[in-house]
Design an enzyme around this catalytic site. Structure first.
Site, PDB file in Angstrom:
ATOM      1  N   LEU A 153       8.274  -9.761   0.377  1.00  0.00           N
ATOM      2  CA  LEU A 153       8.648  -8.361   0.589  1.00  0.00           C
ATOM      3  C   LEU A 153       9.010  -7.689  -0.731  1.00  0.00           C
ATOM      4  O   LEU A 153       8.641  -6.540  -0.984  1.00  0.00           O
ATOM      5  CB  LEU A 153       9.813  -8.262   1.582  1.00  0.00           C
ATOM      6  CG  LEU A 153       9.459  -8.610   3.025  1.00  0.00           C
ATOM      7  CD1 LEU A 153      10.638  -8.353   3.944  1.00  0.00           C
ATOM      8  CD2 LEU A 153       8.251  -7.825   3.498  1.00  0.00           C
ATOM      9  N   ARG A 170       4.844 -20.032  -1.897  1.00  0.00           N
ATOM     10  CA  ARG A 170       5.705 -18.859  -1.959  1.00  0.00           C
ATOM     11  C   ARG A 170       7.065 -19.172  -1.372  1.00  0.00           C
ATOM     12  O   ARG A 170       7.165 -19.824  -0.326  1.00  0.00           O
ATOM     13  CB  ARG A 170       5.071 -17.715  -1.166  1.00  0.00           C
ATOM     14  CG  ARG A 170       5.978 -16.516  -0.982  1.00  0.00           C
ATOM     15  CD  ARG A 170       5.315 -15.436  -0.157  1.00  0.00           C
ATOM     16  NE  ARG A 170       5.213 -15.791   1.254  1.00  0.00           N
ATOM     17  CZ  ARG A 170       6.110 -15.435   2.173  1.00  0.00           C
ATOM     18  NH1 ARG A 170       7.154 -14.726   1.842  1.00  0.00           N
ATOM     19  NH2 ARG A 170       5.958 -15.790   3.432  1.00  0.00           N
ATOM     20  N   HIS A 213       3.407 -22.656   7.708  1.00  0.00           N
ATOM     21  CA  HIS A 213       4.814 -22.708   8.087  1.00  0.00           C
ATOM     22  C   HIS A 213       4.974 -23.867   9.056  1.00  0.00           C
ATOM     23  O   HIS A 213       4.197 -23.990   9.988  1.00  0.00           O
ATOM     24  CB  HIS A 213       5.207 -21.378   8.737  1.00  0.00           C
ATOM     25  CG  HIS A 213       6.677 -21.156   8.772  1.00  0.00           C
ATOM     26  ND1 HIS A 213       7.494 -21.848   9.615  1.00  0.00           N
ATOM     27  CD2 HIS A 213       7.486 -20.336   8.065  1.00  0.00           C
ATOM     28  CE1 HIS A 213       8.743 -21.455   9.426  1.00  0.00           C
ATOM     29  NE2 HIS A 213       8.767 -20.545   8.489  1.00  0.00           N
ATOM     30  N   ARG A 232      16.405 -24.591  11.829  1.00  0.00           N
ATOM     31  CA  ARG A 232      16.719 -25.873  11.188  1.00  0.00           C
ATOM     32  C   ARG A 232      17.960 -25.746  10.320  1.00  0.00           C
ATOM     33  O   ARG A 232      18.790 -26.638  10.276  1.00  0.00           O
ATOM     34  CB  ARG A 232      15.516 -26.362  10.388  1.00  0.00           C
ATOM     35  CG  ARG A 232      14.474 -27.012  11.292  1.00  0.00           C
ATOM     36  CD  ARG A 232      13.160 -27.263  10.556  1.00  0.00           C
ATOM     37  NE  ARG A 232      12.493 -25.999  10.248  1.00  0.00           N
ATOM     38  CZ  ARG A 232      11.869 -25.757   9.111  1.00  0.00           C
ATOM     39  NH1 ARG A 232      11.843 -26.663   8.160  1.00  0.00           N
ATOM     40  NH2 ARG A 232      11.278 -24.597   8.918  1.00  0.00           N
ATOM     41  N   GLY A 240       0.821  -1.210   0.000  1.00  0.00           N
ATOM     42  CA  GLY A 240       0.000   0.000   0.000  1.00  0.00           C
ATOM     43  C   GLY A 240       0.853   1.257   0.000  1.00  0.00           C
ATOM     44  O   GLY A 240       0.613   2.191  -0.774  1.00  0.00           O
TER      45      GLY A 240
HETATM   46  C1  LIG Z   1       5.634 -13.671  11.028  1.00  0.00           C
HETATM   47  C2  LIG Z   1       5.768 -13.393   9.575  1.00  0.00           C
HETATM   48  C3  LIG Z   1       7.028 -13.391   8.980  1.00  0.00           C
HETATM   49  C4  LIG Z   1       7.186 -13.120   7.627  1.00  0.00           C
HETATM   50  N1  LIG Z   1       8.445 -13.104   7.105  1.00  0.00           N
HETATM   51  C5  LIG Z   1       8.628 -12.799   5.790  1.00  0.00           C
HETATM   52  C6  LIG Z   1       9.937 -12.718   5.234  1.00  0.00           C
HETATM   53  O1  LIG Z   1      10.934 -12.932   5.911  1.00  0.00           O
HETATM   54  N2  LIG Z   1      10.091 -12.395   3.936  1.00  0.00           N
HETATM   55  C7  LIG Z   1       8.996 -12.132   3.152  1.00  0.00           C
HETATM   56  O2  LIG Z   1       9.195 -11.824   1.989  1.00  0.00           O
HETATM   57  N3  LIG Z   1       7.746 -12.203   3.649  1.00  0.00           N
HETATM   58  C8  LIG Z   1       7.513 -12.530   4.952  1.00  0.00           C
HETATM   59  N4  LIG Z   1       6.237 -12.608   5.448  1.00  0.00           N
HETATM   60  C9  LIG Z   1       5.100 -12.293   4.599  1.00  0.00           C
HETATM   61  C10 LIG Z   1       4.929 -10.803   4.405  1.00  0.00           C
HETATM   62  O3  LIG Z   1       5.264 -10.136   5.577  1.00  0.00           O
HETATM   63  C11 LIG Z   1       3.516 -10.388   4.065  1.00  0.00           C
HETATM   64  O4  LIG Z   1       3.040 -11.199   3.077  1.00  0.00           O
HETATM   65  C12 LIG Z   1       3.471  -8.972   3.561  1.00  0.00           C
HETATM   66  O5  LIG Z   1       3.963  -8.129   4.565  1.00  0.00           O
HETATM   67  C13 LIG Z   1       2.096  -8.504   3.161  1.00  0.00           C
HETATM   68  O6  LIG Z   1       2.151  -7.104   2.884  1.00  0.00           O
HETATM   69  P1  LIG Z   1       0.954  -6.285   2.324  1.00  0.00           P
HETATM   70  O7  LIG Z   1       1.450  -4.931   2.017  1.00  0.00           O
HETATM   71  O8  LIG Z   1       0.313  -7.042   1.248  1.00  0.00           O
HETATM   72  O9  LIG Z   1      -0.086  -6.226   3.488  1.00  0.00           O
HETATM   73  P2  LIG Z   1       0.071  -5.801   5.017  1.00  0.00           P
HETATM   74  O10 LIG Z   1       1.418  -5.338   5.358  1.00  0.00           O
HETATM   75  O11 LIG Z   1      -0.478  -6.886   5.822  1.00  0.00           O
HETATM   76  O12 LIG Z   1      -0.879  -4.604   5.134  1.00  0.00           O
HETATM   77  C14 LIG Z   1      -2.273  -4.737   5.072  1.00  0.00           C
HETATM   78  C15 LIG Z   1      -2.835  -3.376   5.309  1.00  0.00           C
HETATM   79  O13 LIG Z   1      -4.183  -3.320   4.900  1.00  0.00           O
HETATM   80  C16 LIG Z   1      -4.963  -2.712   5.881  1.00  0.00           C
HETATM   81  N5  LIG Z   1      -6.315  -3.188   5.764  1.00  0.00           N
HETATM   82  C17 LIG Z   1      -6.728  -4.466   5.728  1.00  0.00           C
HETATM   83  N6  LIG Z   1      -8.062  -4.495   5.610  1.00  0.00           N
HETATM   84  C18 LIG Z   1      -8.490  -3.219   5.549  1.00  0.00           C
HETATM   85  C19 LIG Z   1      -9.754  -2.599   5.444  1.00  0.00           C
HETATM   86  N7  LIG Z   1     -10.870  -3.304   5.369  1.00  0.00           N
HETATM   87  N8  LIG Z   1      -9.830  -1.268   5.438  1.00  0.00           N
HETATM   88  C20 LIG Z   1      -8.710  -0.532   5.530  1.00  0.00           C
HETATM   89  N9  LIG Z   1      -7.490  -1.053   5.637  1.00  0.00           N
HETATM   90  C21 LIG Z   1      -7.380  -2.384   5.653  1.00  0.00           C
HETATM   91  C22 LIG Z   1      -4.283  -3.102   7.151  1.00  0.00           C
HETATM   92  O14 LIG Z   1      -4.594  -2.209   8.173  1.00  0.00           O
HETATM   93  C23 LIG Z   1      -2.827  -2.997   6.766  1.00  0.00           C
HETATM   94  O15 LIG Z   1      -2.389  -1.686   6.895  1.00  0.00           O
HETATM   95  C24 LIG Z   1       6.057 -12.879   6.814  1.00  0.00           C
HETATM   96  C25 LIG Z   1       4.793 -12.862   7.403  1.00  0.00           C
HETATM   97  C26 LIG Z   1       4.633 -13.135   8.751  1.00  0.00           C
HETATM   98  C27 LIG Z   1       3.266 -13.151   9.347  1.00  0.00           C
END
Ligand SMILES: Cc1cc2nc3c(=O)[nH]c(=O)nc-3n(C[C@H](O)[C@H](O)[C@H](O)COP(=O)(O)OP(=O)(O)OC[C@H]3O[C@@H](n4cnc5c(N)ncnc54)[C@H](O)[C@@H]3O)c2cc1C
Ligand code: SF4
Ligand code: SF4
Ligand code: FES
Ligand code: FES
Lengths: 268, 367, 636
Positions: free
Chosen positions: C433, C427, C251, C271, C22
């Protein structure tokens, strides 16, 4: 359905929580012991500074740090290495050249500032415990603005530490030439601790390396900075330890000088 | 061993006493709850259990439940903490746990506070200035050079340090002039950034962020869940850097003796902060004639005498009250007469170097 | 409803979601000169992206200069078992280095190599060290950097226009509940401020969805409360389509004890650094689960496996390092066979494998995580771990180049976890990221140019707003329905138990029945309390999104009769090349979820020739292989 352009927003109130603090631990303990500790030390030091006696053990050349260097015309013979040019009025400490700087050095020390702001000034007495004052301007105005001069008192303190080191070395003397006693150990330990405290100073850390933008271009200063940073983490402990060693050294010299007990001699 | 612990986890939990502040800006109080607590739980779990049972509308913030996002800040037994990282086992079985919202910020409801203060301060802190002649991909930095800044970039913006800092916690009126520890380390981070092109961050920290208000009592460091050494590695080095520039005794003495008027100080006068103009007066500050600009170049220019072509900064905020209105009634106004249309900080006759001419088209955006 | 107050805003581009995708989209839209709004359910800077640990994959070749976009592309396709949208994988591999370098100009400070470049680390599935990282908080660095870039743009606006919010404004703690359409064109978005419960209406011709994933529908998940599939559901209701919804990544190692932290991630590096998985009998069970296709690369006895850490060239890898889906399934079977720990996991033991000092040095954050959250000292005791729902591969079906949603809607864009196709059926770690940055930028830029080329601004129909208000207020006005928390628990139980890691036809049918029942109950949910920051009410509104997305997942899982990546059918355990050619597309027809088959786009010749035939033969049908051979012939 009505539409507005923006949300009306007024000033908002904080949560109305009656209790001033909800901390349940003994948060008052730390400030309390700080007050007791610092007051006791200041009382002792004041008494000693205006005693004008028992600061020099002629037989072994022990000089207490509270009287180093001794510069009034009252100084007993042998104790003034740098001349005695000040009048011996009782209100003038015998180490009138150094004591004010040492006092200011410690007063403006970042650790002591924290300690007395918290425990004497109650600003704040402990974290999340309300400040005892109506208004607060911090160190933005005179006189507290002067705390920023710490750097320059540090320079002075470094010079004074050199003098103390000289004293400690000069004390390896006995009526028969070279001598070594328990008093020497105490003087030495005190000087080592004083150096550790002085070098671990935040200003020193900054001057040595902290002010650099690129450590990688100054490898030696970076090394030195890393070492000082290591010491700096222990600055609080060193601040208290040196208060202890200072008082102890002074007391030992006083006791030997007054003849309350004899110095334990290992050599001569 | 983990094994025994998990077996214990299977047992039904013990009942514990909680006191939680419920209410909003119109008032509220601590309410008692008795909740079941299982082994290994943290305070946030208990709050969630309450939401699912006794208090479905109990408001609280959280996101990650692993101390990574900094949403769940609250005060537990009077101490500012992350509720997702406060284990119930740190309390006595019989102890009543008191949970309140952060005190320093206005309350919205229950455990949720309005932390917009922090976002406003964040917005005022000048951003990273990329070096002009380095293309993306060509940035070269040594690990030892970035490490100091990296420590500060660990910040999860939980604002616990902002909340605990007595400068604003106990003195609401300082909020105007004081940015708080979180933004001191932001300034420090950028000042120590090996490639940041801006050179006046120290001055900014001193003049605009209110670095001088900090009396290094270290509560910010004490509460930081990321264990950032805010004071030792951020604030004190910044203070020392300011000393480098401002309190060099000779320079300082010189300015005291020869210039009387000190280096001009600017204050943060952003429009969204209520009562901007008042507070500058209240703190003995001087309004800069360069207006709300943070740019020292403008400052310097403003001192240089009449320069008809100089960039005129945008006007400072109107002296509005907390409701965003101009205080028009004399009764409630803090001055004897209506505010000067020229601004409270202007005295007459106007010194010639403060005379300005602004061409009407000057303010149009260049793009 | 006439007396309800609604705040109205006009924007050119509205970005829903303040995570990596976003924010990057918003930056791009603002740089294109558009008046942009960013909307987020939580505070600014708290989105899910903040939790990512490992790093961002980009073939910069800083550590191993042989790395390039072709290798990255190959790894991505392999990871996704060739179900990926090839064009997205291609763009991603090509553009991610630039996106990462760009972050440095915004102020990011990645860990460095000796010669001062961005350091890169190894990760599962990536052939070369490829993940740009900052310790184990890469996500934080990424989101904070973007956040600070937005601040710097606002400072520019303040300087030029006198107002920080002149061209880009953040609406934090605001939830969008409905997209509003003018015919087929997006006209705006409707939602509420969480803080006050007041309604807010954005009128905008272009909307970018970046709302992240759906993990909250599962009992055990590493995802936060935000992940209720809002973006997926909004898109469906607006007429867009979802693809690949059957693929969820579990995971293998999430914490299982204490109960309260169940699901929180234990990084793969444990691991990688020598940690082994043991069942309650103390047996290192992974040797029993090496699938035949992997026999060549993975050891079948402990001695060889242990030698691998020292000498990877002459020994086969330990089976603990099998792909995430294999390990997750193995753990699942052990627990089902009654050899799990009391808390329902298995042991992950590093304590007996490395000296304590070494563990603390290599895994500092894991050491602290277990110390602080579970009071377990991982240098002395084993950890208890189990699979946790982590990431959804499926999402809004988009045009690879522009991020524009397919289906019967225009002006809707999607990027990040909410969009589908890029990752295929599985994935690779670190690819998310970089995905956020690459497609965030694209979606933002294309949304801006879409808004530009419109001749007339779409109008928000009043009736639609009124319905949206009514729907939003309904749970507060009922007091007979069930509590949203109970319903959420029930939904999580259905999804966790019946549509979990291992799926069976009978259970999936059962799940669909139960979801239908839940739908009735959710329609009658009631929330106690008022409109002001009321989490119960917020959850009640999210439930219907979770429900419709779960239905898509269950339906698609039932339909796809094979096992591939994040979708495992016990009754169809093998991968089937025929199914590789199909994407399952989910759409909404009135209230009912519809599923259709859609052929996968065909990879361009120069891309498919990057693979060798032996590898392709595992995935492709004979027919496709013949085509490949013809192509190879022509080239040589
Ligand atoms: C513990 C963990 C570790 C991870 N480690 C990695 C890693 O090492 N490397 C990697 O590449 N990926 C990793 N991932 C995956 C990655 O972090 C996520 O897939 C990625 O951050 C998703 O980003 P995004 O911008 O799509 O959404 P997000 O960052 O989740 O943002 C979603 C946004 O949408 C908003 N939103 C949602 N619904 C609404 C609504 N109805 N109205 C208004 N706003 C709304 C939320 O408030 C939020 O701001 C990891 C995930 C987790 C959980
Ligand atoms: S050290 Fe300074 S910034 Fe930190 S809490 Fe104390 S006064 Fe505030
Ligand atoms: S510096 Fe520490 S306490 Fe302050 S906001 Fe950042 S993480 Fe929180
Ligand atoms: S002596 Fe304490 S900081 Fe300088
Ligand atoms: S919930 Fe993220 S820090 Fe506590």
């Amino acid at each position: 359905m009505t539409s507005t352009a923006t949300r009306p927003r007024g000033a908002r109130a904080r949560a109305a929580i009656a209790a001033k603090t909800l901390r349940t631990d003994r948060w008052w303990f730390q400030p309390l012991i700080t007050v007791i500790g610092l007051s006791a030390w200041v009382a002792y030091a004041t008494v000693r500074v205006f005693m004008h006696k028992w600061y020099w053990v002629d037989a072994y050349h022990y000089l207490t740090p509270f009287y180093s260097p001794c510069v009034t015309d009252r100084c007993v013979e042998g104790s003034s290495h740098f001349g005695s040019f000040l009048p011996g009025w009782w209100i003038i400490p015998d180490a009138a050249l150094t004591l004010p700087f040492l006092l200011l050095f410690r007063l403006t020390c970042y650790y002591y500032r924290k300690a007395y702001y918290r425990s004497f000034w109650l600003s704040p007495p402990a974290c999340a415990v309300p400040d005892g004052h109506e208004s607060y301007g911090g160190e933005t105005r005179f006189p507290l603005l002067g705390q920023n001069l710490h750097r320059y008192f540090f320079y002075a303190a470094a010079i004074i530490s050199l003098i103390n080191t000289y004293d400690a070395i000069y004390a390896f003397h006995s009526p028969k030439g070279f001598g070594f006693g328990f008093g020497n150990l105490i003087l030495l330990a005190n000087v080592v601790m004083l150096w550790a405290y002085t070098i671990s100073c935040h200003s020193c850390r900054h001057i040595i390396g902290g002010r650099l933008k690129h450590f990688s271009k100054h490898p030696v200063r970076y090394k030195a900075w890393t070492f000082i940073s290591w010491l700096n983490v222990r600055h609080m402990q060193l601040a208290w330890i040196t208060l202890g060693t200072l008082a102890l050294t002074d007391f030992y010299v006083m006791a030997v000088g007054a003849g309350w007990f004899n110095d334990l001699r290992f050599i001569n | 061993m983990g094994e025994q612990k998990s077996q214990a986890a299977g047992k039904p939990g013990a009942k514990r006493q909680f006191r939680i502040w419920r209410g909003d800006e119109t008032g509220g109080d601590l309410q008692d709850y008795t909740v079941e607590v299982n082994e290994g739980e943290v305070v946030l779990d208990v709050i969630h259990r309450l939401q699912a049972t006794d208090a479905p509308d109990l408001a609280c913030r959280w996101n990650c439940k692993a101390g990574k996002c900094g949403s769940c800040s609250m005060e537990i037994n009077g101490k500012p903490r992350l509720s997702c990282m406060t284990r119930m086992s740190t309390f006595e079985e019989t102890e009543t746990v008191t949970v309140t919202p952060l005190r320093t910020f206005p309350v919205i409801r229950d455990l949720v506070t309005d932390v917009s203060f922090n976002y406003e301060k964040a917005r005022e802190t000048p951003a990273f200035a990329p070096p002009a002649d380095v293309a993306p991909g060509d940035y070269r930095m040594q690990q030892v050079d970035v490490e100091r800044s990296q420590e500060f970039r660990k910040c999860i913006e939980c604002f616990l340090c902002q909340n605990v800092c007595h400068v604003i916690r106990d003195h609401e009126e300082n909020k105007q002039a004081f940015s708080g520890p979180r933004f001191f380390i932001r300034a420090a981070e950028l000042d120590m950034h090996p490639l940041d092109a801006k050179t006046d961050r120290k001055e900014y920290a001193q003049a605009e962020q209110g670095l001088g208000f900090c009396n290094i009592t270290k509560c910010c460091t004490e509460v930081c869940p990321e264990h950032i050494k805010i004071t030792d590695n951020g604030i004190i080095p910044m203070k020392e850097r300011v000393v480098d520039r401002r309190y060099d005794p000779l320079v300082w003495l010189g300015s005291k003796i020869f210039r009387r008027g000190q280096v001009p100080q600017t204050f943060v006068t952003s429009a969204q902060q209520s009562g901007a103009a008042h507070s500058a007066a209240a703190h003995g500050g001087v309004h800069s004639h360069a207006g709300g600009s943070h740019d020292p170049r403008h400052e310097a220019e403003a001192q240089k005498g009449v320069n008809w072509h100089r960039q005129v900064p945008h006007p400072t905020a109107a002296p509005v009250d907390a409701n965003g209105r101009l205080p028009l009634t004399e009764l409630t106004f803090d001055r004897a007469a209506a505010p000067s249309p020229f601004g409270d900080d202007v005295t007459f006759p106007l010194p010639p170097e403060h005379l300005n001419f602004a061409h009407p088209s000057q303010d149009e955006p260049k793009h | 409803m006439t007396e309800t107050r609604i705040e109205r805003h006009h924007y050119d581009v509205v970005v829903i979601g303040a995570g990596g995708a976003g924010l990057r989209a918003a930056i791009e839209a603002r740089l294109a000169g558009k008046k942009t709004a960013i909307i987020s359910k939580s505070l600014f800077g708290k989105a899910h992206t903040v939790m990512a640990e490992g790093g961002a994959a980009a073939a910069m070749g800083n550590v191993n200069s042989r790395d390039n976009w072709q290798v990255h592309f190959r790894d991505t396709m392999r990871g996704g078992k060739f179900l990926n949208n090839f064009r997205m994988a291609e763009l991603h591999a090509k553009e991610s280095p630039q996106r990462i370098w760009e972050l440095e100009t915004y102020g990011a400070l990645f860990d460095r190599t000796k010669d001062g470049k961005i350091s890169q680390r190894n990760f599962g599935g990536h052939e070369y060290p490829r993940l740009a990282h900052v310790g184990d908080r890469t996500g934080l660095e990424l989101i904070r950097t973007l956040q600070q870039k937005i601040v710097s743009l606002q400072q520019e606006d303040k300087r030029d226009l006198g107002d920080y919010e002149a061209r880009i404004k953040i609406f934090a703690e605001t939830t969008i509940t409905e997209l509003l359409l003018d015919g087929e064109r997006v006209a705006g978005a409707f939602g509420y401020y969480r803080e006050s419960g007041e309604f807010i209406l954005f009128e905008a011709p272009a909307v970018v969805l970046a709302t992240g994933g759906v993990g909250r529908s599962y009992k055990v998940t590493s995802n936060s409360w935000e992940y209720t599939g809002d973006g997926h559901a909004l898109a469906l209701r607006a007429g867009a389509t979802l693809i690949n919804m059957e693929f969820l990544q579990f995971h293998p190692t999430g914490m299982v004890w204490p109960v309260s932290v169940k699901g929180i991630l234990v990084t793969e590096s444990v691991r990688g650094d020598g940690g082994v998985l043991k069942n309650s009998d103390g047996k290192r069970f992974m040797f029993d689960y090496v699938p035949d296709v992997f026999r060549k690369q993975y050891a079948d006895n402990e001695e060889e496996a242990d030698r691998w850490y020292k000498d990877p060239d002459n020994n086969r890898r330990p089976p603990e390092l099998l792909p995430r889906d294999e390990v997750a399934r193995a753990i699942n079977s052990e627990v089902k066979a009654g050899r799990g720990t009391p808390a329902g996991g298995v042991y992950l033991d590093i304590a007996s494998r490395l000296p304590a000092e070494e563990i603390r040095r290599r895994l500092p954050s894991m050491y602290h995580q277990f110390k602080e959250l579970a009071d377990v000292d991982i240098t002395r005791e084993p950890m208890e771990v189990g699979p946790t729902c982590h990431y959804v591969m499926g999402g809004v079906e988009v045009d690879p180049d522009s991020g524009a949603a397919f289906g019967a809607v225009r002006g809707l864009f999607a990027a990040g976890e909410v969009s589908g196709g890029m990752h295929g059926s599985n994935r690779l770690g670190g690819n998310s990221l970089s995905d956020l940055l690459v497609f965030g930028k694209r979606a933002g830029g294309h949304a801006a140019s879409y808004a530009d080329q419109l001749t007339s601004r779409p109008k928000v129909p009043v009736a639609a707003v009124e319905t949206a208000v009514e729907t939003a207020l309904a749970p507060l006005q009922r007091d007979t329905g069930e509590s949203p928390y109970t319903l959420q628990q029930d939904l999580q139980a259905v999804m966790g138990d019946l549509v979990g890691i291992i799926r069976r036809e009978g259970e999936l049918v059962d799940a669909l029945g139960r979801l239908a029942e839940l739908r009735e109950r959710v329609a009658k949910v009631s929330a106690a309390g008022g409109r002001r920051y009321n989490p119960g009410w917020h959850l009640a509104l999210d439930l219907r999104n979770m429900l419709v997305v779960s239905e898509c997942t269950a339906k698609a899982a039932l339909e796809r009769q094979e096992s591939r990546g994040g979708h495992t059918r016990e009754d169809h355990p093998a991968m089937d090349p025929k199914w590789r050619r199909v994407n399952l597309v989910c759409s909404l027809d009135g209230d009912t979820v519809r599923l259709t088959h859609k052929p996968l786009p065909k990879m361009r010749g120069e891309l498919i020739s990057l693979f060798d035939r032996a590898e392709l033969s595992k995935y492709l049908t004979d027919e496709e292989l013949a085509e490949f051979d013809a192509l190879a012939q022509k080239e040589s």
